[in-house]
Design an enzyme around this catalytic site. Sequence first.
Site, PDB file in Angstrom:
ATOM      1  CB  THR A   1      27.995  26.837 101.927  1.00 42.03           C
ATOM      2  OG1 THR A   1      28.372  27.437 100.689  1.00 42.03           O
ATOM      3  CG2 THR A   1      26.792  25.943 101.718  1.00 42.03           C
TER       4      THR A   1
ATOM      5  NE  ARG B   1      30.583  16.742 112.481  1.00 42.44           N
ATOM      6  CZ  ARG B   1      29.650  16.715 111.529  1.00 42.44           C
ATOM      7  NH1 ARG B   1      29.901  16.256 110.315  1.00 42.44           N
ATOM      8  NH2 ARG B   1      28.443  17.170 111.796  1.00 42.44           N
TER       9      ARG B   1
ATOM     10  CD  GLU C   1      20.585  20.760 109.306  1.00 49.43           C
ATOM     11  OE1 GLU C   1      19.930  20.093 108.499  1.00 49.43           O
ATOM     12  OE2 GLU C   1      21.821  20.676 109.434  1.00 49.43           O
TER      13      GLU C   1
ATOM     14  CG  ASP D   1      23.988  18.482 103.849  1.00 51.83           C
ATOM     15  OD1 ASP D   1      23.209  19.066 103.075  1.00 51.83           O
ATOM     16  OD2 ASP D   1      24.980  19.022 104.339  1.00 51.83           O
TER      17      ASP D   1
ATOM     18  NE  ARG E   1      21.180  17.305 109.844  1.00 50.02           N
ATOM     19  CZ  ARG E   1      22.390  17.098 109.322  1.00 50.02           C
ATOM     20  NH1 ARG E   1      23.463  17.465 109.983  1.00 50.02           N
ATOM     21  NH2 ARG E   1      22.526  16.498 108.154  1.00 50.02           N
TER      22      ARG E   1
ATOM     23  CB  THR F   1      28.155  19.368  94.838  1.00 53.63           C
ATOM     24  OG1 THR F   1      27.071  18.455  94.997  1.00 53.63           O
ATOM     25  CG2 THR F   1      29.255  18.705  94.018  1.00 53.63           C
TER      26      THR F   1
ATOM     27  CG  ASP G   1      33.789  23.084  91.968  1.00 51.19           C
ATOM     28  OD1 ASP G   1      33.668  22.814  93.178  1.00 51.19           O
ATOM     29  OD2 ASP G   1      33.036  23.898  91.368  1.00 51.19           O
TER      30      ASP G   1
END
Lengths: 355, 355
Positions: free
Chosen positions: A94, A122, A66, A237, A55, A211, A171
Site C-alpha cells: 500500500t 518512523r 507524494e 492521511d 507535502r 486502516t 482487523d
Amino acid sequence: MPLPAPGPMSLVPFVSVEAMMKIVLEQGIERMLIDLARYIEDDFRRWEQFDKTPRIAAHSSEGVIELMPTSDGRSYGFKYVNGHPRNFQTGRQTVTAFGVLSDVETGYPVLLTEMTILTALRTAATSALAAKHLAPKGAKVMAMIGNGAQSEFQCLAFKAICGIDTVRLYDIDPKATGKAARNLAGKGLAVVPCTSAEQAIEGAQIITTCTADKQYATILTDNMVGSGVHINAIGGDCPGKTELHRDILTRSDIFVEYSAQTRIEGEIQQLDADHPVTEIWQVLAGKNPGRRDDKQITLFDSVGFATEDFSALRYLKDLLGSGAGHQMLDLLADPDDPRDLFGMIERYGKAVAAA
Amino acid sequence: MPLPAPGPMSLVPFVSVEAMMKIVLEQGIERMLIDLARYIEDDFRRWEQFDKTPRIAAHSSEGVIELMPTSDGRSYGFKYVNGHPRNFQTGRQTVTAFGVLSDVETGYPVLLTEMTILTALRTAATSALAAKHLAPKGAKVMAMIGNGAQSEFQCLAFKAICGIDTVRLYDIDPKATGKAARNLAGKGLAVVPCTSAEQAIEGAQIITTCTADKQYATILTDNMVGSGVHINAIGGDCPGKTELHRDILTRSDIFVEYSAQTRIEGEIQQLDADHPVTEIWQVLAGKNPGRRDDKQITLFDSVGFATEDFSALRYLKDLLGSGAGHQMLDLLADPDDPRDLFGMIERYGKAVAAA
C-alpha cells in the site's frame, strides 16, 4: 587500458531493502525504534528551524504519490511515498517509499535509501513518542485496529517507548489479525486477537487506528470511546480519507504534526478550519502540557510529516557513519573539470574504445 | 541455505552516470538530441493533459535544491536538481540531478536515473526545439555566451535540430571557451572563440546565454541586440538571477515554458506580473505562429520545466525497453504477503542465521 572509475564525487551511499533489513536485525527493532524516537524528538524540539510545507501530492483514482521535502538550513531531506489502498490485491505494498538526504551547501545528495521499512519504523516511533506525552499515566493496554503492514511496528514501539504490555488486535480481515498475532508472539507482549473493534477496545487506555481505505470510513463511533482514552489515528492521511466519527473529534483535545497539512489530510478535515488543535512539537518542546487530566480524551491525528522522515534519514546517515552496511551508487556526474561534462562523455568513449 | 533474493517487485531499473554515458555513445549525441526533442514536443503538444505546478524550491545563500514533479495521469515523474554557482570551486557540478518515473496506477517507481547528463541533453533539445519555431528563417550562426557544462550540448542541439553551422563562443573565463572549442572541434561546426560578448554576437541570428551567477547580471545590454534576432536565455533560472537588461525584454516577444513558474524565476521577473508572454506549447500545438516577421526580436525565457524532464524520463524508459544498459536496484520492499512487511524482516533474519 581500464575504464575510468566513477569519480569520488559521483558516488552516493545507498541503503537497499536488504541492507535495511540487515540494519534492523543488527540494531534490534526495539532499540532502533527508541533511537529513532530520540532523533524525531530532537528535531520536533527545534521545529522553528525547519522549512515546512504541506507535502506535494499527486492524486489519482487509485491512490496518491507524494513528495515530502524539508530542510533545517544545513541538511535537506525529502521522501517519495505512495499510498495505494488496492495495491495489496496485486501483491504490492500500500505504501512504499524511498528518500534522500542532501547537503544544503553543495546541493549534493549524501544518502539515498529505501524508506518502506524506515517509514514503518518512523511512523511507529512518532506515534509512541506522542503517546508518551498524551496517553494516560500507567497505560498498559493498546487496541490495535487495522493489522496491516504497519501494525507490528506500532505494537513494538508502544512497548519499547510507552511500556505497553498488552495489545488487542482487530482487523476486518481475520487473516491480517492472525498474521500480526503470529509475528508478535514471543516478543514480550500479551497478544489478544479480537473479532470486533468493540472487543478490541475493551480495557484499552490507548486505541491505535491504522486502516487503509481511501474514503471516509468510521472505524470508531462515538459511543465506543470512553473518557481518559488516548487515540492514535494514523490511517487517515489524505483528503477524503478519515477513520473516526466526527463526534469523537469534538470531544477530544486534538494534537497534530503540522496543522497546515493535517487540515487537508487528517481527521480534522471533518471540522471547521479554525477548530483549535495543538502541534505536537509544542508538547515536546515544553510549551504545552499535553495530557492535563485523567478524563481528557486525547487524539493524535497523525498523517506523517516531512521532519519525521528528515529525522529518520539523519539517524540512518549517522548509523552509516558507524559502519552500517550500504553500497555506493554512481548517481552524480563527476568530470575532472566540473565544467567539462561533455568532455567526460567523450573521454569515457575513448577509454571504452581503447579497452 | 541461500539468502532470499529480493522479490521481483522490489527491483527498479537504475541508470547510473556510467550507463548514461554508454547510452549517449551508443545512440550518438545528435541522434539523442533529435529523439529527445521529439518526445519533448509530443508532450508539449498535449500540455493540457499534465498536472502542472511551479517547482518546489529550497533556497539557501549558496544555491537552491528543487523538486520538479508532473504527471499525465498515467505516468508520474519528478526530478531532483540543485543549482549551486560556486560548486565548481570545489570540483562539483553547478547543476546535478536525478529523476524517477512512476506508474500512477500503483505508485511504484519504474525508473531511477542520473539526470545530470540527461538534463544537459533535454535543456539543449528544448532550446533548439523552441528556436526551430522562433529563430529567423535560415539562421546559421549562433552566439554561445557562457561556455560551461551546458554549452557544447546547446551548440550540437542547434546544429542537429536547427541547422546552425557556426558557433561563436564567449565566456568571462577564456579557459572555459578553450574547453568548449576543443570539445566541439571536428563535430561539423565552425567554431569561433571570441574575447567579448560584443564580438560573439557579430553576425549571429541566434544568441544563447547560459551563465551561472546567482544574481542579477547583465550579460546582454540593449544596444547589443539588433532586430530579427532570436535570444535563447537559459542561465537565469531562479529568483534574483537574470541575464538580460530589462530594455531587451520590452523590445522582445517573449516565449516561456510555464508562465506561473517563469514569472518567479525567469528574465520576466524584471517585468510587471501581467506583461504578455506566450507559452511555448501554444506554438508547438499550432495555436500561436511563433515568429511572425524578420524584424521581430524573439526571446525564449527558458528556466526548464517538469514536463521536459518527464519527456526525458519517458524517452529513457523506452530506450531501456529496447535493451539499453541499466542495473536493477533493490529499492522497494516486496514481502511474500504485502501486508507482512514485519514478517519479511524476521524471515530474512532466520535465513541469514541458517546460511
